[in-house]
Design a protein around this motif. Structure first.
Motif, PDB file in Angstrom:
ATOM      1  N   THR A  94      -4.173   9.738  -1.678  1.00 45.64           N
ATOM      2  CA  THR A  94      -4.308   8.325  -0.949  1.00 45.64           C
ATOM      3  C   THR A  94      -5.550   8.148  -0.415  1.00 45.64           C
ATOM      4  OG1 THR A  94      -2.033   8.189  -0.808  1.00 45.64           O
ATOM      5  CG2 THR A  94      -3.406   6.778   0.356  1.00 45.64           C
ATOM      6  N   ALA A  95      -6.189   9.135   0.293  1.00 47.96           N
ATOM      7  CA  ALA A  95      -6.977   9.258   1.276  1.00 47.96           C
ATOM      8  C   ALA A  95      -8.605   9.302   0.547  1.00 47.96           C
ATOM      9  CB  ALA A  95      -7.178  10.729   2.052  1.00 47.96           C
ATOM     10  N   TRP A 104      -2.215   0.966  -7.983  1.00 48.32           N
ATOM     11  CA  TRP A 104      -1.942   0.941  -6.431  1.00 48.32           C
ATOM     12  C   TRP A 104      -2.534  -0.484  -6.140  1.00 48.32           C
ATOM     13  CZ3 TRP A 104      -5.791   0.352  -2.532  1.00 48.32           C
ATOM     14  CH2 TRP A 104      -7.156   0.617  -3.160  1.00 48.32           C
ATOM     15  N   ARG A 105      -3.623  -0.861  -6.575  1.00 46.44           N
ATOM     16  CA  ARG A 105      -4.366  -2.163  -6.410  1.00 46.44           C
ATOM     17  C   ARG A 105      -3.360  -3.540  -6.703  1.00 46.44           C
ATOM     18  NH1 ARG A 105     -10.680  -2.226  -7.330  1.00 46.44           N
ATOM     19  NH2 ARG A 105     -11.097  -0.667  -5.693  1.00 46.44           N
ATOM     20  N   LEU A 157       0.410   3.098  -3.458  1.00 42.54           N
ATOM     21  CA  LEU A 157      -0.602   4.320  -3.193  1.00 42.54           C
ATOM     22  C   LEU A 157       0.146   5.586  -2.749  1.00 42.54           C
ATOM     23  CD1 LEU A 157      -3.605   4.600  -3.469  1.00 42.54           C
ATOM     24  CD2 LEU A 157      -3.907   4.030  -1.034  1.00 42.54           C
ATOM     25  N   LEU A 197       0.754  -1.372  -0.076  1.00 44.44           N
ATOM     26  CA  LEU A 197       0.056  -0.122  -0.066  1.00 44.44           C
ATOM     27  C   LEU A 197       0.989   1.302   0.171  1.00 44.44           C
ATOM     28  CD1 LEU A 197      -3.211  -0.393   2.299  1.00 44.44           C
ATOM     29  CD2 LEU A 197      -2.988   0.325  -0.026  1.00 44.44           C
ATOM     30  N   ALA A 242      -8.642   7.699  -2.797  1.00 47.36           N
ATOM     31  CA  ALA A 242      -8.483   6.417  -3.575  1.00 47.36           C
ATOM     32  C   ALA A 242      -9.145   5.420  -2.218  1.00 47.36           C
ATOM     33  CB  ALA A 242      -7.326   6.154  -3.898  1.00 47.36           C
ATOM     34  N   LEU A 243      -8.772   5.650  -1.167  1.00 48.05           N
ATOM     35  CA  LEU A 243      -9.308   4.574  -0.297  1.00 48.05           C
ATOM     36  C   LEU A 243     -10.798   4.768   0.101  1.00 48.05           C
ATOM     37  CD1 LEU A 243      -6.489   4.601   2.379  1.00 48.05           C
ATOM     38  CD2 LEU A 243      -7.058   2.789   0.847  1.00 48.05           C
ATOM     39  N   LYS A 244     -11.258   5.950  -0.160  1.00 44.76           N
ATOM     40  CA  LYS A 244     -12.687   6.350  -0.069  1.00 44.76           C
ATOM     41  C   LYS A 244     -13.735   5.529  -1.032  1.00 44.76           C
ATOM     42  CE  LYS A 244     -12.266  10.311   2.899  1.00 44.76           C
ATOM     43  NZ  LYS A 244     -12.146  11.742   2.366  1.00 44.76           N
ATOM     44  N   THR A 259      -0.249  -3.503  -4.356  1.00 46.77           N
ATOM     45  CA  THR A 259      -0.713  -4.310  -3.153  1.00 46.77           C
ATOM     46  C   THR A 259      -0.846  -5.635  -3.180  1.00 46.77           C
ATOM     47  OG1 THR A 259      -1.940  -1.981  -2.571  1.00 46.77           O
ATOM     48  CG2 THR A 259      -2.335  -3.737  -1.057  1.00 46.77           C
ATOM     49  N   ARG A 270      -5.632   0.636 -12.001  1.00 46.95           N
ATOM     50  CA  ARG A 270      -5.396   1.102 -10.556  1.00 46.95           C
ATOM     51  C   ARG A 270      -4.021   0.296 -10.291  1.00 46.95           C
ATOM     52  NH1 ARG A 270     -10.962   0.755  -9.791  1.00 46.95           N
ATOM     53  NH2 ARG A 270     -11.793   2.867  -9.872  1.00 46.95           N
TER      54      ARG A 270
END
Lengths: 329, 327
Positions: free
Chosen positions: B319-320, A223-224, A131, A127, B322-324, A227, A221
């Motif tokens: 980041t925040a 970052w996915r 990310l 992550l 994308a996580l949401k 991760t 995506r």
């Protein structure tokens, strides 16, 4: 992104004279590789005692532990993140978690806890890398210090032992003369290769390693994927940790020490590109077996065990040099 | 206060010093005049840390400034320690052997990187494994004791109360490096190469020679500090000294060097090393167990690693977001 994610900080990408140059350079590399393999096979077969049962068993078990880590490392390398320095520490830590969890809640709980721990700790690194776009080398070096430090905090005496009377002895057995550890490795390698070849996720891993920018542009995506890569790598490393704990009925941080280097050596010897974007798990399997064969032959020929470190280092350096994009104009 | 904030966010040259002063101030506040933490002993520990990781951080930091990374310093550090102890009955010969091999090995790595157009991490990873292998072979995988105890004692002597041979060596080399980077063309070439390699080449910088030279320097510095540390510990072992990379990398980034290349100064790196030294010494003085120190160093490296690179705040906001997002 800074160094690392793009695979390498290359000397300036000067216009190449001809696109054919790398191909012409690659062909002899393939020949060299075949010749080395053949030479090694001859050397191994002519070494007295190599084909004996204890020697083969030792070879298979050594390969199993390092091989599991190497399968995970392959995914990381192909995805363009070069290597993770923390996998060795993670092996030791999962082994400890396994023993603690087995003592607490039984064998099944131990398996689940150890595998989940390995996968999650590594996924957290993924992550941060995928990310937040932190450098993978730096993150994994920092993670090594964190894992080792926290493990020291929890195990003051260094080694922890399984409670008496716990029975998972069947996992130390053999099936048709093959140690179970080796079968686990084959299973892990099959899963890893399946991910790479047969899934969208696997295709994304290759694309990410080949060109991070292109992967972003086509809408992956990233970052996915990153991760996910680290999650699987952590899971495979956790297999190695569990196998070690089962074998020795104990766990300490020394168990995985240096495995990250052995694993990346197996990856590179197999011919997976260090800059990412190409390679496979089966190659890594071959690489791991080659390195283990070299070690066994060295020992049987009467070399002191330290020599295997130096020889492995030289092999890795040679493999990296053979991956040169071409002779400089 | 706002001025301080703008220095922290904008002025990458002043930032390391502000952070260092902040850490010293924190130490003073924690001490609150009781003289338990803010002592001569803390200063000595800080300077000893400076002697151990300072030069490694300088070499590594210089490779980062030209947008490369020399991971082989880990192996070089322990290999040089073993070589220095084995050849060093006369310490000068030991030092010469260790630093000579360090310089040569660094130059070879630089040449491989330049000639074969390879990424520095791959090549120096190979170098790391080879150096570690050499350390295992020459030491026969055991801790080797140093037979010249006089030298070990001399290394432990205090000079002017707080300094030692090791820390003075490191300080001298840092001053030299600061002068060379700050006053000569080499410094500009380093920054130009790190910022835009092709542009630097077009502008007439001999980029290849610079890369080879900096890897040689990095190898030599790692070897020198490994050798000096082994002399002062009166022993060397192939495995024990590999923790050096965590503080060295953290110190370089704290000191204003970016992994993206093109920024940083030797004095900034020195401030980064001193900051870590102060934290380490402060933790020592409070009396925490060693693993706290290890965890702290790892956490600092992780944090500076995240903060390094362009627009850290913007990336964190993304980041925040994308996580949401649910999908």
């Amino acid at each position: 992104m800074s160094i690392g994610s793009t695979g390498s900080v290359l000397v300036p990408s000067m216009p190449r004279p001809a696109a054919a140059a790398p191909a012409a350079w690659r062909r002899p590399v393939g020949l060299v590789r075949l010749a080395v393999l053949a030479a090694l096979a001859v050397l191994a077969l002519t070494t007295p005692g190599f084909l004996s049962e204890p020697s083969m068993l030792a070879l298979m078990t050594t390969v199993s532990f390092i091989g599991c880590v190497a399968v995970g490392m392959t995914l990381i390398t192909i995805s363009g993140n070069i290597m993770s320095f923390s996998l060795g520490a993670l092996v030791g830590a999962t082994a400890m978690i396994f023993i603690v969890a087995v003592n607490f809640g039984g064998v099944v709980f131990g398996f689940v806890a150890a595998l989940a721990f390995g996968a999650l700790v590594n996924a957290a690194q993924g992550l941060v890398i995928g990310l937040v776009r932190a450098n993978p080398i730096i993150v994994s070096i920092a993670a090594t210090a964190l894992i080792t430090g926290v493990a020291e905090a929890f195990a003051e005496h260094g080694t922890i032992y399984v409670a008496a009377g716990t029975s998972y002895g069947i996992f130390r057995g053999k099936v048709a003369g093959v140690p179970i550890e080796f079968l686990v490795l084959l299973g892990a390698a099959a899963v890893g290769q399946f991910i790479l070849v047969c899934t969208h996720f696997g295709r994304n891993i290759y694309m990410l390693g080949a060109s991070f920018a292109a992967a972003e542009i086509v809408g992956i995506r990233t970052w996915r994927t990153v991760t996910g890569v680290y999650l699987w790598a952590g899971l495979f490393a956790a297999f190695a940790g569990v196998l070690l704990a089962v074998r020795y009925d104990a766990a300490s941080m020394t168990y995985g020490a240096g495995y990250e280097y052995d694993a990346v050596a197996a990856v590179l010897v197999g011919g997976t590109a260090i800059k990412g974007g190409e390679g496979s798990v089966t190659r890594t399997l071959v690489g791991a077996i080659v390195i283990a064969m070299v070690q066994v032959v060295l020992l049987l020929q009467g070399f002191r065990p330290e020599w295997q470190y130096l020889i492995a280092g030289l092999i890795v350096l040679a493999m990296v040099m053979l991956q040169s994009p071409g002779v400089r104009e | 206060m706002r001025r301080l904030g703008s220095i922290l966010s904008n002025d990458s040259h002043a930032r390391p010093f502000v952070i260092l002063i902040g850490c010293v101030a924190l130490l003073a506040i924690a001490d609150w005049g009781r003289g338990e933490v803010f002592t001569i002993a803390t200063a000595v520990t800080t300077l000893e840390t400076f002697g151990t990781i300072g030069l490694v951080a300088l070499g590594l930091g210089l490779t980062m400034m030209i947008r490369e990374f020399d991971i082989s310093v880990v192996g070089m550090f322990s290999m040089a320690g073993c070589i220095a102890v084995l050849t060093g009955h006369n310490p000068w010969i030991g030092l010469a052997c260790a630093t000579g091999i360090g310089l040569a090995a660094g130059l070879v790595q630089g040449l491989i990187i330049v000639r074969l157009r390879l990424g520095s991490i791959g090549v120096t990873l190979g170098g790391l494994l080879v150096f570690a292998g050499v350390a295992y072979v020459v030491s026969e995988n055991r801790t080797i004791a140093y037979d010249n105890i006089q030298v070990a004692l001399a290394m432990g002597n205090r000079i002017a109360g707080v300094f030692s041979i090791r820390s003075l060596t490191a300080i001298a080399i840092f001053i030299l490096a600061a002068l060379v980077i700050g006053m000569t063309r080499i410094g500009r070439d380093v920054i130009a190469t790190g910022n835009d390699r092709r542009g630097a080449m077009t502008a007439g910088v001999n980029v290849h020679a610079l890369i080879v030279g900096i890897f040689g320097f990095s190898g030599m510095m790692a070897a020198l500090s490994g050798a000096l540390l082994s002399f002062s510990l009166a022993s060397a072992s192939p495995s024990g000294l590999s923790d050096v990379i965590v503080p060295a990398a953290a110190a370089a980034i704290l000191g204003g060097v970016s992994l993206a290349g093109g920024t940083g100064r030797p004095l900034g790196i020195a401030a980064g090393v001193l900051t870590l030294g102060v934290i380490h010494a402060g933790l020592n003085a409070i009396g925490v167990p060693p693993y706290v120190d290890e965890v702290t160093m790892g956490a600092i490296l992780l944090l500076v690693g995240i903060a390094d690179g362009p627009y850290p705040l913007r990336r964190l906001r993304q980041t925040a977001r994308a996580l949401k997002q649910p999908t």
